[in-house]
Design an enzyme around this catalytic site. Structure first.
Site, mmCIF file in Angstrom:
data_model
loop_
_atom_site.group_PDB
_atom_site.id
_atom_site.type_symbol
_atom_site.label_atom_id
_atom_site.label_comp_id
_atom_site.label_asym_id
_atom_site.label_seq_id
_atom_site.Cartn_x
_atom_site.Cartn_y
_atom_site.Cartn_z
ATOM 1 N N ASP A 145 9.707 -2.607 -142.987
ATOM 2 C CA ASP A 145 9.187 -2.460 -141.833
ATOM 3 C C ASP A 145 9.811 -2.237 -140.239
ATOM 4 O OD1 ASP A 145 6.015 -2.461 -143.470
ATOM 5 O OD2 ASP A 145 6.208 -4.679 -142.635
ATOM 6 N N ARG A 146 9.498 -1.424 -139.708
ATOM 7 C CA ARG A 146 10.273 -1.495 -138.635
ATOM 8 C C ARG A 146 11.449 -0.193 -138.701
ATOM 9 N NH1 ARG A 146 9.660 -5.156 -133.954
ATOM 10 N NH2 ARG A 146 10.081 -3.978 -133.020
ATOM 11 N N ARG B 223 2.696 -15.981 -131.787
ATOM 12 C CA ARG B 223 2.006 -15.496 -133.098
ATOM 13 C C ARG B 223 0.976 -15.674 -133.586
ATOM 14 N NH1 ARG B 223 7.491 -13.433 -135.246
ATOM 15 N NH2 ARG B 223 9.343 -14.763 -135.056
ATOM 16 N N HIS C 36 10.940 -17.877 -145.697
ATOM 17 C CA HIS C 36 11.156 -17.109 -144.676
ATOM 18 C C HIS C 36 11.282 -17.398 -143.187
ATOM 19 C CE1 HIS C 36 11.652 -13.661 -142.918
ATOM 20 N NE2 HIS C 36 10.029 -13.743 -142.666
ATOM 21 N N ASP D 90 16.456 -11.700 -142.072
ATOM 22 C CA ASP D 90 15.804 -10.464 -142.046
ATOM 23 C C ASP D 90 16.621 -9.357 -142.029
ATOM 24 O OD1 ASP D 90 14.785 -12.462 -141.625
ATOM 25 O OD2 ASP D 90 12.885 -11.822 -139.948
ATOM 26 N N HIS E 164 15.019 -5.434 -142.782
ATOM 27 C CA HIS E 164 13.564 -4.550 -141.901
ATOM 28 C C HIS E 164 14.369 -2.949 -141.928
ATOM 29 C CE1 HIS E 164 10.623 -7.111 -140.372
ATOM 30 N NE2 HIS E 164 11.683 -8.418 -139.882
ATOM 31 N N HIS F 221 12.836 -14.966 -139.894
ATOM 32 C CA HIS F 221 11.966 -14.444 -139.267
ATOM 33 C C HIS F 221 11.944 -14.013 -137.969
ATOM 34 C CE1 HIS F 221 7.767 -14.741 -138.417
ATOM 35 N NE2 HIS F 221 7.411 -16.048 -137.824
ATOM 36 N N ASP G 221 11.296 -9.981 -145.456
ATOM 37 C CA ASP G 221 11.267 -9.238 -144.186
ATOM 38 C C ASP G 221 11.975 -8.307 -144.908
ATOM 39 O OD1 ASP G 221 9.177 -10.568 -143.521
ATOM 40 O OD2 ASP G 221 10.615 -10.929 -141.158
ATOM 41 N N ASN H 179 6.686 -12.914 -144.033
ATOM 42 C CA ASN H 179 5.885 -12.230 -144.002
ATOM 43 C C ASN H 179 5.733 -11.173 -143.522
ATOM 44 O OD1 ASN H 179 7.132 -11.509 -141.607
ATOM 45 N ND2 ASN H 179 5.904 -11.792 -140.181
ATOM 46 N N HIS H 180 6.459 -10.103 -143.953
ATOM 47 C CA HIS H 180 6.512 -8.182 -144.287
ATOM 48 C C HIS H 180 5.426 -8.203 -145.015
ATOM 49 C CE1 HIS H 180 6.419 -6.852 -139.664
ATOM 50 N NE2 HIS H 180 7.288 -8.098 -139.302
#
Length: 849
Positions: free
Chosen positions: A228-229, A360, A307, A195, A197, A388, A225, A257-258
């Site tokens: 995002d963030r 989650r 992922h 990830d 991000h 993840h 991923d 997943n993002h």
């Protein structure tokens, strides 16, 4: 260099027992010499795994208490996210039924946008990098990296659309399970990246350490991923795609997943794209890329990289993954192919055998070593690599399941909160890998290194520095935790209200601090110590108790003041339009004549007024009118109603007369109903002009300064000003509004309704935002009133007990602020905020991985 940037030191950690052991200077020792490892050398002897421990100043490699609490809140928000996704997908299904052509219209608009963007010439005012042709050259990509590291100017949309289009076309030809080789062609190594991000500093730092992607050097596998963030998701993806265009066999990407619409809307990437580019249609280009990315990659026919995790169903094979359609991840679907995709995106490993409920949300689960072993055996594999999540010990990599599962997470100091290392898995030949860790310095420092680098090396040479990125201290993490708690409280304020109301049995509005803590932990489903956050979340009374009503009010959702005012007027104006006599009004609300109003009486009364209130709305309506015995008195309820004079400004003498009468009534000990009855001489429940004139004539004789109020022309003008519905008579609502003292209590009734409607919209703002986005066919960020109303009505599939069709019509009317028939989506959402968000919008600062 290696020590400064956390690549190597003279200590390694065994991949089996995790024990640290010394190595020789030439780094030839590969395994621990302890008794355990001597008797069990490896779970997969064909592989040679090295775990290289970084030498970096640290806090003992343990999360601080504040960081642990951040993670707890973070995981709780993950559950909320799953529910948001499920609701969004239900709303999208309702939208497809209501507007079946909307999706195709947006796709068509996106195709036209792409065609136009790719032929657009950047204006002379554009100060960013250029691609003279496509694909870009290595020098142009290097220039792009330097630009991203030192400037906030976005890459021109022409070039970004070129990259996205080329990337989508390339991955549309790759199967759902990609296959690559470590030493394919002239590649010398393969780096698996977890990830990122949107943390651009980590991506650039990785390139500095291991070289740019190059068909004669390093190839990269990015394991989802990307966005995002962090603030630079656009830049991270653009660099990956730029190198993909330059060296197609040296860059590989898996979906995380993002890489999904709902997550992008919830966690910032959609807003990032819209803030950097004028049309939100460019985000559709990202969605097209997401849907075509592989779900897994097999390295050298022996290592599977995906992922999240493995599957709820046993017996899943790689060919089953290959059958998953190129679509968004649907957590609500019962299609086995959709379930496989969701498991890959969302699941996590556990130490125990078997499967268990995940952390989650309802769509996730944990899987154990036996599940991993069975999957690898069934598919002829040796090792599973996934990402993840940040490893528990704040490392960049973590080995589990008897050495057969590796978690790699590459966003160092994740969200500027976790103080974790970034991790990489580096293959130098089949099944021979090294786990390394790093800590990326700030972008501004990287920009300086890039400027000093030799210009033409595929693997750049950088000047060394001992600068290390500044870590977020515990007080700053504490502040982020406070914001996270406020966010959760705001989202659950209705449930908290019900809990505290039940606890506060004597109805004095006070509970103990212990009851407050217990309520928060139970309703928010948290397991943490709230004592360190109390001063930030609640203000105690002098006796140490908590006024729970004040606490709830401080977390209510509010909207723009103009909206608030219009909402307040909606209910009482409907009553006014009926022009009911006083006794009819009493009978309407009090069927059995006992003077007490209950939910069922109000529910029966409102349809006759053309008001579609639901039972939860009625309960909210009556909540603040309960006496100590929990009863609601009809007169209190009716007298609370507020209407508004909407004509031209009243003449000074008329306003003075009304104010004088109001002050006289305020000094009286009689209720509004008693005062009305005294003026209603004929007892018909309405005040005729003659009755009002008789009263005002008498009133003018009570004090010399009132004498002007007895003049017949003024009496007539005062009466006309009070007769809001122009019926020729004054009803009880008009009378109460004009002459009852102005107190906050008058608005309790409509305040409760307003809060309920606003909160329902606020709690589902993310689902609503995605619906509006899908209805916005031209990407302009505006909707017609009909489109807006259609989007609002999809919420009835989620909130049919708290929102009525009448409510949504009222919202649609108010959202058109300038009356031109078009509604700005951004302005609509900007109008909503929590009272706990006055200084900072916590929804954007507290987002989950």
């Amino acid at each position: 260099f290696f020590v400064l940037f956390g690549i190597m030191e003279d200590v390694r950690q065994c991949i089996l027992c995790r024990q640290a052991f010394p190595v020789t200077k030439n780094f030839t020792v590969e395994k621990c010499k302890c008794n355990k490892c001597a008797s069990s050398p490896s779970a997969h002897p064909q592989s040679s795994g090295k775990y290289i421990r970084p030498s970096l100043p640290s806090n003992g490699k343990r999360r601080s208490q504040a960081a642990k609490e951040w993670e707890t809140l973070d995981m709780r928000w993950e559950e909320h996210t799953q529910e948001t996704i499920r609701n969004t997908q239900k709303v999208n299904a309702a939208l497809k039924a209501a507007a079946p052509k909307a999706e195709e219209q947006r796709k068509d608009a996106t195709r036209k946008y792409v065609q136009a963007a790719m032929t657009t010439k950047p204006p002379s005012s554009y100060q960013g990098p250029h691609f003279k042709s496509f694909p870009p050259t290595l020098d142009e990509v290097k220039a792009l990296i330097k630009h991203y590291a030192s400037s906030s100017i976005p890459l021109h949309e022409k070039y970004l659309v070129q990259l996205l289009t080329a990337g989508t076309q390339a991955y549309s030809k790759v199967p759902r399970v990609n296959s690559i080789e470590t030493l394919s062609g002239k590649h010398q190594k393969l780096v698996v990246v977890g990830d990122l991000h949107g943390q651009l500093q980590d991506l650039i730092h990785i390139f500095m350490l291991h070289g740019y992607p190059d068909s004669n050097g390093t190839q990269y596998l990015f394991n989802g991923d990307f966005v995002d963030r962090g603030e630079n998701g656009v830049e991270v993806v653009a660099l990956m795609l730029a190198f993909k265009a330059l060296h197609p066999t040296s860059v590989h990407m898996n979906r995380g997943n993002h890489e999904a619409m709902s997550l992008n809307v919830s966690y910032g990437f959609f807003d990032e794209v819209c803030s950097k580019y004028t049309s939100n249609l460019i985000h559709n280009c990202f969605l097209n890329l997401w849907n075509n990315l592989p779900l897994a990659t097999v390295i050298d026919k022996k290592v599977c990289v995906l992922h999240g995790g493995l599957f709820r169903a046993s017996g899943v094979a790689l060919n089953h993954i290959n059958e998953v359609p190129r679509m968004d991840c649907d957590v609500t679907s019962d299609d086995p192919r959709a379930r496989i995709m969701c498991d890959i995106m969302w699941n996590d490993p556990q130490k125990e055998n078997g499967r268990s409920k995940g952390m989650r949300g309802a769509s996730s689960l944990f899987f154990g070593p036996d599940v991993t072993s069975a999957f690898l055996a069934r598919n002829g594999l040796e090792l599973l690599i996934r990402s993840h999540q940040v490893p528990e010990d704040n490392r960049g990599c973590e080995v589990m399941h008897n050495g057969r599962l590796i978690t790699v997470f590459s966003a160092s100091n994740y969200c500027n909160s976790q103080d974790n290392e970034g991790g990489l898995v580096i293959f130098t030949k089949p099944l021979t890998y090294t786990l390394t860790e790093f800590r990326a310095p700030p972008l501004e420092h990287l920009a300086g290194l890039l400027s000093a680098a030799a210009p033409n090396n595929a693997k750049p040479t950088f000047a060394l520095s001992q600068n290390r990125p500044k870590q977020l201290d515990s007080p700053a993490i504490h502040l982020k935790n406070v914001q996270g708690l406020k966010h959760l409280i705001t989202e659950n304020v209705q449930q908290l209200r019900g809990y505290f109301r039940d606890v506060n049995q004597n109805r004095d509005g006070k509970i103990t601090l212990k009851q407050w803590r217990t309520g928060l932990l139970q309703v928010l489903q948290l397991n943490l110590n709230l004592e360190s956050y109390e001063v930030d979340l609640v203000k105690c009374e002098p006796d140490g108790s908590v006024n729970w009503k004040k606490f709830i009010e401080s977390y209510e959702v509010v909207v723009d003041s103009r909206w608030q005012k219009q909402f307040h007027m909606c209910l009482s104006n409907r009553l006014l339009q009926k022009d009911m006599k006083m006794h009819d009004l009493l009978r309407l609300f009090d069927k059995n004549g006992d003077g007490i109003l209950d939910v069922q009486e109000l529910l029966h009364a409102l349809p006759g007024l053309g008001m579609g209130l639901t039972e939860p709305q009625v309960k909210e309506l009556l909540a603040d009118f309960e006496d100590e015995q929990g009863r609601v008195h009809v007169i209190d309820f009716i007298e609370s109603m507020k209407v508004e004079y909407t004509g031209a400004d009243l003449p000074t003498d008329v306003q003075e007369a009304i104010n004088a009468i109001g002050r006289a009534f305020a000094r009286s000990k009689q209720s509004g109903l008693q005062q009305f009855k005294e003026l209603d001489r004929n007892g018909d429940g309405l005040l005729q002009y003659e009755e009002f004139a008789q009263f005002l004539t008498w009133f003018s004789s009570q004090h010399p300064k009132y004498k002007p109020f007895g003049e017949p022309p003024l009496i007539k003008r005062v009466f006309q000003a009070l007769d809001l519905n122009k019926s020729g008579t004054l009803n009880f609502i008009e009378f109460v509004d004009a002459f009852k003292p102005s107190k906050d209590a008058r608005l309790k009734q409509t305040n409760r309704l307003v809060a309920l409607v606003i909160r329902a919209l606020y709690n589902h703002r993310l689902a609503l935002k995605e619906v509006f986005y899908r209805l916005d066919a031209d990407g302009s960020g505006t909707l017609s009133q009909d489109e807006f109303r259609m989007g609002l009505r999809t919420l009835l599939t989620l909130q049919s007990d708290e929102l009525s069709d009448t409510d949504l019509d009222q919202v649609a009317k108010m959202a058109d602020t300038d009356g031109d028939g078009m509604i700005s989506i951004n302005e609509f959402f900007a109008a909503f905020r929590s009272t706990a968000e006055e200084q900072r919008m916590i929804a954007t600062s507290f987002r989950k991985s």
